[in-house]
Design an enzyme around this catalytic site. Structure first.
Site, short mmCIF file in Angstrom:
data_model
loop_
_atom_site.label_atom_id
_atom_site.label_comp_id
_atom_site.label_asym_id
_atom_site.label_seq_id
_atom_site.Cartn_x
_atom_site.Cartn_y
_atom_site.Cartn_z
N ASP A 43 5.02 -14.22 70.51
CA ASP A 43 3.86 -13.40 70.83
C ASP A 43 4.25 -12.41 71.92
OD1 ASP A 43 0.95 -12.95 70.43
OD2 ASP A 43 0.94 -13.25 72.59
N ASP B 269 24.65 26.45 41.20
CA ASP B 269 24.87 25.22 40.44
C ASP B 269 24.76 25.53 38.95
OD1 ASP B 269 25.19 22.50 39.75
OD2 ASP B 269 24.09 21.87 41.54
N GLY C 174 25.61 29.03 37.64
CA GLY C 174 27.02 29.31 37.36
C GLY C 174 27.84 28.06 37.50
N ASP C 175 29.09 28.16 37.07
CA ASP C 175 30.00 27.02 37.15
C ASP C 175 31.02 27.34 38.24
OD1 ASP C 175 32.12 25.28 36.82
OD2 ASP C 175 31.90 25.18 34.63
N PHE C 176 31.08 26.55 39.28
CA PHE C 176 31.97 26.93 40.40
C PHE C 176 33.45 26.83 40.04
CE2 PHE C 176 30.29 22.72 42.35
CZ PHE C 176 31.26 21.93 41.75
N ARG D 154 29.06 16.49 48.84
CA ARG D 154 29.28 15.43 47.84
C ARG D 154 29.91 15.99 46.56
NH1 ARG D 154 25.29 11.67 46.16
NH2 ARG D 154 26.68 9.97 46.64
#
Ligand SMILES: O=c1[nH]cc([C@@H]2O[C@H](COP(=O)(O)OP(=O)(O)OP(=O)(O)O)[C@@H](O)[C@H]2O)c(=O)[nH]1
Length: 623
Positions: free
Chosen positions: A88, A490, A516-518, A533
């Site tokens: 308590d 992305d 787009g595609d990096f 990530r």
């Protein structure tokens, strides 16, 4: 339990925490104690004026709480626990005892009384060892209290009310939670912080040490009791107790202590302990060699059960239902989610045992952190990542043995698909795409602030988050650096699905989304490129293409911010990251020096690494 082996003494016992306080549950869970939560029905109505000192009131209330639970379990449920712990917490100021406020006005009265002053926080703790003889409950009670002094700053009316309206004061002694917003009111704390939060862990461990390892006759001068005994001290005090030293004999031949049913050779002729132990079974049929129970290993063995219980409760949206309405009984929840009552009850109890739910006589309810992290609309909801873990990672990990033997990802076994291209899998079906994006969003949102503030990025006017998915980090960057314009770059499949992840209140200029595609397309221009990530997922050849492109796009003075979990140099810590490697992507997790080396290869210098303490760390380097 190397830090406090004395807790290991409780491993084979049925320990009950007679408290509904989620903080107490969390403090004890955090140190690996296993216990059942049975909140006490004792009403905190003892006459305060009949106690000479405030701590006596706290100790007596704790005792009544714990006794009520011990009796109820013994009589009603015919389940006598071995140990019941009750506590308590009260605040004492100007000779007044403050408990939990009953309403906002009461919280106001309490907090204005504490404003600008020092007060004491007392937690009374009671440890009851129980046994049953001729159907009668026998108890052995140990109690103690801890005092911590806390000083508040002067609190303005505005601040007081803002704090009260936050809702935090209502279930907290004295009307504040030092561990959360209430911490901002505090000028200093003298004493045990956890005592203020509701449970004096340090004193509790010392008390257990006193109970289970009382000083031996011949070694008493070597044993210090003013701190939690070190591992060495414990080792020198094995379970073999001499005639004055077992809890049993020390406490007057009680039947409660673990050495019951254990025969020891206690001391040889020179007074040196021989430590030979012959464990017999105690009354419960459990052999009582608790110090030898490898609790860490047992926890690992059970880990999959705990993960799966969390996953299933999340999948069934139990935490969402309880966030909307609580407390709720198992039958009501089962009815809402369309599950069996008995199965649901077991799952809810498991969640309560894991500290994810509180179980009260009125039903189950979420803890504060469950509302924040597990409800799907929680501020930092991990729901998306949990569902991804259940639906994607769990099947992969069931094939870990094959993955290790073959050294490759097990998509073909888990999903009947090839692992040609990780992202093709994710973006093939709308459902899987949404699930994957929700998982990425969970982590990005939870880590965005720490990544964005790991370094002062205010000098960069434009940033491009490559593979920035839902834009969670981009939004946070624009919130923290209002002069920065951020583009998310992305795949078109991702960009087309970002709308449901945008913040409801737009308080910054909008993030720009570019598809787009990096690996193959031109990158948008920026002063700062971000890879969050990304690197850990790809093989060296792909990383080479990507870093070469970024390096070429960077002008002198531009920078690259990498957000990843950074391993220590031995690559064994943090374990969470080491375990991620077992997914067997073609990429790998890296240590700080490996990131530095990798980035230097592409002309980046002045690499700085910040370990954030969150799920992602930050690495900044300049061109
Ligand atoms: O800074 C903080 N101070 C206090 C708390 C929490 O306050 C309550 C104290 O109430 P009590 O001791 O009566 O315990 P209950 O929550 O009612 O649970 P029981 O079932 O044990 O009666 C306690 O929860 C502290 O954790 C705090 O969080 N921060």
């Amino acid at each position: 339990m190397a830090l406090s082996p004395v807790l290991g003494k409780l491993v084979s016992k049925r320990v009950v925490l007679a408290s509904a306080s989620p903080r107490r549950q969390e403090i004890l869970t955090n140190v690996g104690l296993r216990f059942e939560v049975v909140p006490s029905w004792f009403k905190e109505t003892l006459e305060k004026s009949s106690f000479a000192a405030p701590y006596e009131y706290a100790v007596e209330t704790a005792k009544q709480k714990a006794l009520e639970v011990a009796n109820r379990m013994h009589v009603k449920h015919l389940r006598t626990p071995d140990i019941v712990i009750g506590a308590d917490t009260i605040v004492s100021v100007d000779e007044q005892i403050l408990e939990k406020p009953v309403d906002k006005q009461d919280a106001y009265r309490m907090l204005s009384r504490l404003s600008g002053k020092e007060h004491s926080v007392f937690t009374g703790v009671v440890i009851i060892h129980c046994s049953s003889k001729d159907n009668q409950l026998e108890t052995e009670i140990t109690d103690f209290y801890e005092e911590t002094k806390v000083k508040f700053s002067d609190l303005s009316e505005e601040l007081l009310w803002e704090y009260i309206h936050s809702g935090e004061p209502m279930d907290k002694a004295g009307g504040y939670g030092i561990q959360a917003l209430g911490g901002m009111l505090v000028e200093y704390v003298h004493g045990d912080f956890l005592n203020v939060v509701g449970f004096p862990l340090n004193h509790f461990c010392k008390k257990l040490a006193e109970l289970y390892y009382p000083p031996l006759k011949h070694t008493i001068q070597h044993i210090k009791h003013d701190s939690i005994p070190s591992v060495d001290t414990f080792e020198s005090l094995s379970d073999g107790e001499s005639e004055s030293s077992s809890f049993k004999e020390h406490k007057g031949a009680s039947k409660l202590d673990s050495p019951s049913g254990v025969i020891y050779n206690s001391e040889n002729s020179s007074g040196v302990r021989t430590d030979s132990v012959i464990p017999l079974e105690n009354q419960n049929g459990v052999s009582d060699n608790a110090t030898k129970v490898p609790s860490k290993i047992l926890d690992l063995m059970d880990g999959f059960r705990a993960s799966k219980a969390l996953f299933v409760a999340s999948k069934l949206k139990i935490f969402d239902h309880l966030k909307k309405k609580s407390p709720q009984k198992a039958a009501d929840i089962a009815n809402e989610v369309g599950t069996s009552v008995c199965g649901t009850e077991r799952l809810l109890d498991a969640c309560a045992a894991l500290g994810l739910l509180e179980k009260t006589p009125q039903g189950y309810r979420n803890t504060d952190s469950t509302n924040t992290y597990l409800a799907s609309d929680g501020e930092f909801s991990l729901h998306g990542y949990i569902i991804h873990s259940n639906d994607h990672l769990w099947p992969l990990f069931t094939h870990l043995e094959s993955a290790v033997k073959e050294g490759s990802r097990q998509n073909h076994r888990a999903f009947g698909k090839k692992t040609e291209d990780l992202f093709n899998d994710y973006y093939q079906s709308q459902e899987v795409k949404q699930r994957f994006m929700a998982a990425m969003h969970s982590i990005a949102h939870l880590t965005a602030r720490d990544v964005a503030t790991a370094f002062d990025l205010s000098e960069f006017k434009t940033a491009c988050d490559l593979g920035g998915c839902t834009g969670a980090l981009a939004h946070e960057l624009m919130r923290i650096y209002p002069n920065m314009k951020v583009t998310v770059f992305d795949l078109p499949e991702a960009i087309a699905n970002t709308s449901c992840f945008q913040p409801s209140e737009q308080c910054t200029a909008p993030v720009t989304f570019v598809s787009g595609d990096f690996f193959t397309d031109d990158l948008p221009e920026a002063d700062l490129y971000i890879l969050s990530r990304v690197l850990h997922d790809w093989p060296d050849e792909k990383i080479h293409v990507l870093l070469k492109k970024i390096s070429t796009a960077c002008k002198p003075g531009s920078a690259l911010l990498v957000a990843e979990s950074v391993l220590d140099e031995q690559k064994t810590h943090p374990p969470r990251v080491v375990l991620q490697s077992l997914s067997m992507t073609e990429g790998k997790q890296r240590s700080g020096s490996e990131y530095k080396q990798l980035l230097e290869k592409y002309g980046f210098t002045n690499t700085q690494i910040k370990i954030t303490g969150n799920l992602l760390d930050a690495v900044l380097c300049f061109k």
